[in-house]
Enzyme design. Structure first.
Site, PDB file in Angstrom:
ATOM      1  CE  LYS A 116       1.154 -13.466   5.301  1.00  7.03           C
ATOM      2  NZ  LYS A 116      -0.347 -13.518   4.944  1.00  7.03           N
ATOM      3  CG  ASP A 151       6.966   0.461  -2.950  1.00  6.73           C
ATOM      4  OD1 ASP A 151       6.916   1.742  -3.465  1.00  6.73           O
ATOM      5  OD2 ASP A 151       7.223  -0.529  -3.972  1.00  6.73           O
ATOM      6  CE1 TYR A 180      11.103  -1.868  -1.321  1.00  5.19           C
ATOM      7  CE2 TYR A 180      12.130  -0.064  -2.648  1.00  5.19           C
ATOM      8  CZ  TYR A 180      11.173  -1.038  -2.067  1.00  5.19           C
ATOM      9  OH  TYR A 180       9.876  -0.636  -2.945  1.00  5.19           O
ATOM     10  CG  ASP A 197       2.353   2.963  -5.847  1.00  9.69           C
ATOM     11  OD1 ASP A 197       2.862   4.022  -5.300  1.00  9.69           O
ATOM     12  OD2 ASP A 197       2.449   2.531  -7.039  1.00  9.69           O
ATOM     13  CG  ASP A 251      -2.883 -11.136   4.028  1.00  8.31           C
ATOM     14  OD1 ASP A 251      -2.713 -10.785   5.242  1.00  8.31           O
ATOM     15  OD2 ASP A 251      -3.162 -12.462   4.087  1.00  8.31           O
TER      16      ASP A 251
HETATM   17  C1  IPM Z   1       8.763   4.788  -4.151  1.00  2.00           C
HETATM   18  C2  IPM Z   1       9.068   4.278  -5.376  1.00  2.00           C
HETATM   19  C3  IPM Z   1      10.784   3.811  -5.183  1.00  2.00           C
HETATM   20  C4  IPM Z   1      10.448   2.898  -4.161  1.00  2.00           C
HETATM   21  C5  IPM Z   1      11.243   2.991  -6.409  1.00  2.00           C
HETATM   22  C6  IPM Z   1      11.499   4.175  -7.613  1.00  2.00           C
HETATM   23  C7  IPM Z   1      12.634   2.715  -6.092  1.00  2.00           C
HETATM   24  O1  IPM Z   1       8.410   3.253  -6.079  1.00  2.00           O
HETATM   25  O2  IPM Z   1       9.247   5.656  -3.642  1.00  2.00           O
HETATM   26  O3  IPM Z   1       7.638   4.563  -3.807  1.00  2.00           O
HETATM   27  O4  IPM Z   1      10.200   1.518  -4.442  1.00  2.00           O
HETATM   28  O5  IPM Z   1      10.600   3.052  -2.825  1.00  2.00           O
HETATM   29 MG    MG Z   2       6.580   3.028  -4.707  1.00  2.00          MG
END
Ligand code: IPM
Ligand code: MG
Length: 365
Positions: free
Chosen positions: A186, A242, A141, A246, A218
């Site tokens: 990894k 990240d 990042y 999700d 993975d």
């Molecule tokens: C999160 C989001 C952010 C990230 C984006 C919006 C930059 O996906 O906070 O998980 O990737 O960190």
């Molecule tokens: Mg995210």
């Protein structure tokens, strides 16, 4: 107590969920006799439109001076042209770096009343209670980026010190939980991951009471689906965190439910739901405010040290998830305001009930 809170509604549904969450913080202040002041600032696409910058200097300065920062979401189709010079997401990354909040806590719990919304069969969801600790200010990042005519690079760089501080945070958090840390990397391919694994293993020696396990990312993506109940604290680098969070959010039934806290070495923290700006439903008043309201509970706990207040907000949300009303993403038809009002009502009831407890305890004692 007195606290100064900066709010950064940002873009899309960010403005709607932040407004709902602020009413909850105001109610907490009233119920418990605190004085919270709110200072709204620009970030993301809204800031680009107003000033050309995704993180105006005034916003960063206000956030650095605040006791805590509550953020909605940034980004949207209006600003996502791949050739654009500035992007809303740069504002969020610069804010994380500018506040030095290197540890991003993303708790995952599956509410029993919502288990049927999860893609996993109910048996697998028993005892799911995971705290992800995502490294937030390093890795790909923040590494150097290059773009040539027909190639692009993103440097992934970690220093030992960056790994060490987030690992320590994970071990300390595990001590207050079930004393188990899973470190995800990894290391079979990436040099940064070999440094990660070596550093986490070295730090683990200072926490002999906490068990440490390593998993490759993975494999971890699969294990989260096959045995999510076996994890306590999961610590990992920025990009892996990240992605895995999700995936984890889907287990809870909706991305709209999960809060996060981003912490550095001081008390100041950045609190945001883990969902994005959801342009498809923005402006319709239907976004689920629960992820942001739960983020205010984390704010009360971690930045203001108000544990009873944090627990009260969590209990109120719990009540609403159990009894409704529910927003669309979790199978209901309620709008943001209706869910917010139900949380406010449950909060009032909780506070009244617990005042009774306290008074009763005094009368008995
Ligand atoms: C999160 C989001 C952010 C990230 C984006 C919006 C930059 O996906 O906070 O998980 O990737 O960190
Ligand atoms: Mg995210």
């Amino acid at each position: 107590m007195k606290a100064r809170i900066v709010t950064l509604p940002g873009d899309g549904v960010g403005t709607e969920v932040t407004a709902a969450a602020v009413t909850v913080l105001r109610a907490v202040a009233t119920h418990y006799g605190h004085e919270f002041t709110f200072d709204e600032q620009l970030i993301g696409g809204a800031a680009i439109d107003a000033s050309g910058e995704p993180l105006p200097a005034a916003t960063l300065a206000a956030c650095q001076a605040a006791d805590a920062v509550l953020l909605g979401a940034v980004g949207g189709p209006k600003w996502s042209d791949p050739n654009a010079k500035v992007r809303p997401e740069q504002g969020l990354l610069a804010l994380r770096a500018g506040l030095g909040v290197y540890a991003n806590l993303r708790p995952l719990a599956v509410h029993p009343a919502l288990a049927e919304l999860s893609p996993l069969k109910n048996g697998k969801l028993k005892d799911v209670d995971v705290l992800f600790v995502r490294e937030l200010t390093g890795g790909a990042y923040f590494g150097a980026k290059t773009r040539g005519a027909d190639y692009a690079t993103d440097e992934c760089r970690y220093t030992e010190a960056e790994i060490e501080r987030v690992a320590r945070r994970a071990f300390e958090l595990a001590r207050a939980r079930r004393r188990h840390v899973t470190s995800v990397d990894k290391a079979n391919v990436l040099e940064t991951s070999r440094l990660w694994r070596g550093t986490v293993t070295r730090i683990a020696a200072d926490y002999p009471d906490v068990a440490l396990e390593h998993q490759l990312v993975d494999s971890m993506a699969m294990l989260l689906l096959t045995r999510p109940g076996s994890y306590d604290v999961v610590v990992t680098e920025n990009l892996f965190g990240d992605i895995l969070t999700d995936e984890a959010a889907a287990l809870a039934g909706s991305l709209g439910l999960l809060p996060s806290a981003s912490l550095g070495d001081g008390r100041n923290g950045l609190y945001e739901p883990i969902h994005g700006s959801a342009p498809d439903i923005a402006g319709k008043g239907v976004a689920n405010p629960v992820g942001t309201i739960l983020s205010t509970a984390l704010l009360l706990r971690h930045s203001l040290q108000l544990e009873a207040e944090a627990a009260a907000v969590e209990a109120a949300v719990d009540h609403v998830l159990q009894h409704g009303p529910r927003s669309r993403d979790i199978g209901g038809g309620a709008g943001t305001a209706e869910v917010r009002d139900a949380v406010l009502a449950a909060l009032s009831e909780h506070v009244t009930a617990h005042r009774g407890d306290a008074a009763g305890a005094r009368a008995c004692g």
